[in-house]
Design a protein around this motif. Structure first.
Motif, mmCIF file in Angstrom:
data_model
loop_
_atom_site.group_PDB
_atom_site.id
_atom_site.type_symbol
_atom_site.label_atom_id
_atom_site.label_comp_id
_atom_site.label_asym_id
_atom_site.label_seq_id
_atom_site.Cartn_x
_atom_site.Cartn_y
_atom_site.Cartn_z
ATOM 1 N N ARG A 297 -5.001 -84.724 -100.390
ATOM 2 C CA ARG A 297 -5.578 -84.458 -99.067
ATOM 3 C C ARG A 297 -7.098 -84.465 -99.110
ATOM 4 O O ARG A 297 -7.757 -84.780 -98.112
ATOM 5 C CB ARG A 297 -5.073 -83.109 -98.565
ATOM 6 N N THR A 301 -9.898 -86.202 -96.386
ATOM 7 C CA THR A 301 -10.746 -85.353 -95.545
ATOM 8 C C THR A 301 -12.215 -85.626 -95.817
ATOM 9 O O THR A 301 -12.588 -86.143 -96.882
ATOM 10 C CB THR A 301 -10.447 -83.872 -95.809
ATOM 11 N N ALA A 307 -11.870 -76.826 -95.126
ATOM 12 C CA ALA A 307 -10.429 -76.722 -95.427
ATOM 13 C C ALA A 307 -9.941 -75.293 -95.308
ATOM 14 O O ALA A 307 -9.079 -74.852 -96.059
ATOM 15 C CB ALA A 307 -10.140 -77.264 -96.813
ATOM 16 N N ASP A 310 -6.157 -75.323 -94.140
ATOM 17 C CA ASP A 310 -5.224 -76.121 -94.948
ATOM 18 C C ASP A 310 -4.944 -75.369 -96.243
ATOM 19 O O ASP A 310 -5.825 -75.280 -97.119
ATOM 20 C CB ASP A 310 -5.821 -77.492 -95.256
#
Length: 700
Positions: A297, A301, A307, A310
């Protein structure tokens, strides 16, 4: 007929795939008739009396003549006294009669003497004949006694001989390919393979991708034998699975790339593996799947994204995210690959997160929940098989190889759901490694059938519907053998119709509230220990549906040719497509190098008093005197090996320092070395203590 001798013990490392009916000692027929004494003939003087009567009949005229002469001699003096005849004539008549009577009397005396001599000789002949008849009668009775003793031995051997002989994986064979089959047939075969490993204390790993729980009977049998099976049901038990969590970075990258390729594509597996290797270089070789997903991920990003929302990205620091972007690149192809990898690996995010540092388990079962679907089963199965391939191909340092008396077996049920490369990989790892791999395909493909020609592979065909023609062609290419090996017993057909083994997953009570004891009170253990054959058959009879179903139809187990005139319980099967469709559920066509043979995979056959662990080849070799053997064909002393002590304790395999590093939690997937300490028992056993001696096997 040779006298049965003592049977040798069967090799402890044999893997049984079933039993075949065979009667090696033919029916001895009717008992030999006892010889009766012949007619004694006339009495001792019978023949002599007959000869005397004949002599009397011959001499009768002479007796009459002699009587007449005597009467005439008496009449002459009487007539002289009555003055009828003159004296001179009367005297002449007397002298004349006397002159004639003397020779006649002498002849009669000589005849009587000759007759007496003949009677004496006849009596002597009769005595000699009587003695000869008695001698011959005694010889015939002696021969009858020997023949009757031999008949009794043959009759006892025929009645006591086994009717079921084991069918095993030949020496030099590393893998078994099973094509076709139903859930019930696979359950029986899996339980039979399991009892082979339990009998010797070997290691067994089962990957069940069917979603029907065909390993349930095996789990019951193992627990009744006081061996705790470790059972994971995916995906619910992914957090507690330790398989593949502590491997090297390269091995883990290959496993995860294989999982991603199993879901959709296979052409980019090398690029996926390269990307995963780079991520593990940044995150560390022991980074979990959650950290790997976070790294994927991070590639998707922006660098200024904190983040905070997340959870996967939050596992990585900002420096780690920047390092991932710098190491793995930021081009469009990497983004697309990272996106697909993240999607494919998301179901494995929790793998190993709640795993405890458990000890070695002798029986391990990984099954897939039927609600997961075919695609999920393919991914989970690929992960399990790929991780097993890496483990089998890379034994950690300090881990001893399995003892010769033990074997490790890996069984994959529903292998058709795996990518072709994965089962080919596990088959190649098995070659020469001492690991036996059994792959069960519901619908085999052409590459799978091509494996039938591999000499290191044992092909097995079970009941099938859709692929019967394809399998019949593959069987036809195999060398033929004795048609007598294609025997279908009535018991096989009866049990196949009556047995309904449960193929559901274990109940919540069994999983959440496991008892530390079996029903008999024995403590359930994880360490490998051999189970005595007598104990094992009792557990099969009481713990499995196969044993109970076999006990219900025990009466149909009879020798094929009992000589009683009843219809034979055995018929001859075939190898064509129609015969494969009509196979009973537990019957398997084993394409042995010596020719096809039909074997009943029902483990309940072991509970029959007419079953033996010996094979037909063992009995024939020993019976024909070609090898040191165990008696005549079908000798009644079936071998039941004495394995190690029932109280033997083994330990989980650890690394050199046992600090929980690499392989710290993977040690349960390696066989425990013989004599190793588990940590729960004293290192040294006090003198004069130890496991009790093993009970004598009643089957040997």
């Amino acid at each position: 007929m040779s006298t049965p001798s003592r049977a040798p013990r069967a090799r402890a490392s044999r893997t049984y795939v079933g039993w075949r009916p065979a009667v090696l000692i033919p029916h001895p027929g009717e008992a030999p008739r006892r010889p009766a004494p012949e007619d004694a003939g006339p009495p001792e003087g019978g023949r002599a009396g007959t000869e005397g009567n004949n002599e009397a009949h011959t001499d009768r005229p002479l007796h009459i003549a002699l009587a007449g002469l005597g009467l005439l001699m008496l009449l002459c003096p009487l007539l002289w006294g009555l003055r009828i005849l003159p004296g001179i004539l009367a005297l002449a008549g007397v002298f004349a009669c006397a002159t004639l009577a003397v020779p006649v009397a002498v002849a009669l005396l000589q005849g009587r003497h000759v007759a007496s001599e003949r009677v004496r000789q006849a009596r002597e002949r009769l005595a000699v004949e009587r003695d000869e008849r008695e001698r011959l009668l005694h010889e015939r009775q002696r021969a009858h006694a020997e023949a009757y003793t031999a008949w009794q031995s043959a009759s006892r051997a025929y009645e006591a001989q086994p009717h079921w002989y084991g069918v095993t994986v030949p020496e030099g064979v590393d893998s078994v390919i099973v094509a076709g089959g139903t859930d019930a047939g696979w359950s029986a075969l899996l339980t039979t393979i399991g009892l082979s490993r339990l009998r010797e204390g070997g290691d067994l790993t089962v990957v069940d991708l069917t979603g029907h729980g065909v390993s349930r009977e095996l789990g019951r049998l193992a627990r009744r034998c006081a061996v705790a099976p470790r059972h994971w049901v995916l995906p619910a038990d992914l957090p507690s699975v330790t398989l593949g969590t502590d491997l090297d970075a390269g091995q883990r990258a290959r496993i995860l790339s294989a999982v991603a390729a199993a879901g959709s594509r296979e052409e980019g597996v090398d690029a996926d593996e390269t990307l995963l290797l780079r991520l593990l270089e940044v995150l560390g070789p022991h980074a979990g799947v959650r950290e790997i997903i976070g790294g994927l991920r991070a590639l998707l990003t922006r660098a200024d994204d904190d983040a905070e929302d997340d959870p996967a990205l939050s596992l990585l620091s900002r420096d780690e995210r920047d390092h991932v972007r710098a190491r793995c690149g930021d081009d469009q192809d990497v983004w697309a690959r990272a996106w697909e990898l993240e999607r494919r690996l998301a179901p494995f995010e929790a793998v190993g997160t709640r795993a405890d540092d458990t000890a070695y388990a002798q029986v391990k079962i990984i099954s897939v929940d039927r609600a997961s679907g075919e695609e999920a089963a393919r991914s989970y199965g690929t992960y399990a098989v790929a991780a097993l391939s890496e483990l089998l191909g890379d034994r950690p340092a300090g881990t001893a190889a399995p003892a010769p008396a033990r074997r490790r077996t890996v069984v994959v049920c529903g292998a058709e759901r795996l990518p072709a490369g994965e089962y080919e990989q596990v088959l190649s790892v098995a070659e020469g490694s001492g690991v036996e791999v059994v792959l069960l395909f519901r619908s085999p493909s052409e590459p799978v059938l091509a494996r039938f020609e591999d000499p290191r592979c044992l092909p097995v065909v079970m009941r099938t519907e859709d692929d019967a023609d394809l399998l019949a062609r593959a069987v036809a290419e195999h060398p033929g053998g004795d048609p007598g090996r294609l025997a279908v017993h009535r018991l096989t057909e009866t049990v196949g119709r009556q047995a309904e083994p449960e193929t559901e997953t274990e109940t919540d009570e069994e999983r959440l509230f496991p008892s530390p004891h079996t029903e008999s009170g024995a403590v359930v253990r994880n360490a490998a220990a051999a189970v005595a054959p007598l104990d094992l058959l009792r557990r099969v009879s009481s713990a499995t549906e196969w044993g109970r179903a076999t006990a219900r139809v025990r009466g149909v187990d009879a020798p094929p040719d009992g000589g009683s005139g009843d219809r034979s319980p055995v018929r001859t099967g075939g190898t064509d497509a129609a015969a494969l469709r009509a196979l009973p559920e537990t019957l398997a066509l084993v394409l042995d190098p010596s020719g096809p043979v039909l074997a009943d995979t029902n483990p309940g056959i072991l509970t029959l008093s007419t079953a033996t662990l010996a094979t037909v080849d063992d009995s024939w070799k020993s019976g024909q005197g070609t090898d040191a053997g165990h008696g005549t064909p079908g000798a009644t002393a079936p071998p039941g090996p004495r394995t190690g002590g029932r109280g033997a304790r083994t330990a989980p395999v650890t690394g050199p320092d046992d600090t929980g590093g690499r392989h710290g939690r993977e040690r349960e997937w390696y066989p425990a070395p013989v004599g190793a300490d588990t940590g729960r028992f004293p290192e040294r056993v006090p003198p004069n203590l130890g496991p009790p001696p093993e009970r004598l096997d009643w089957r040997a």
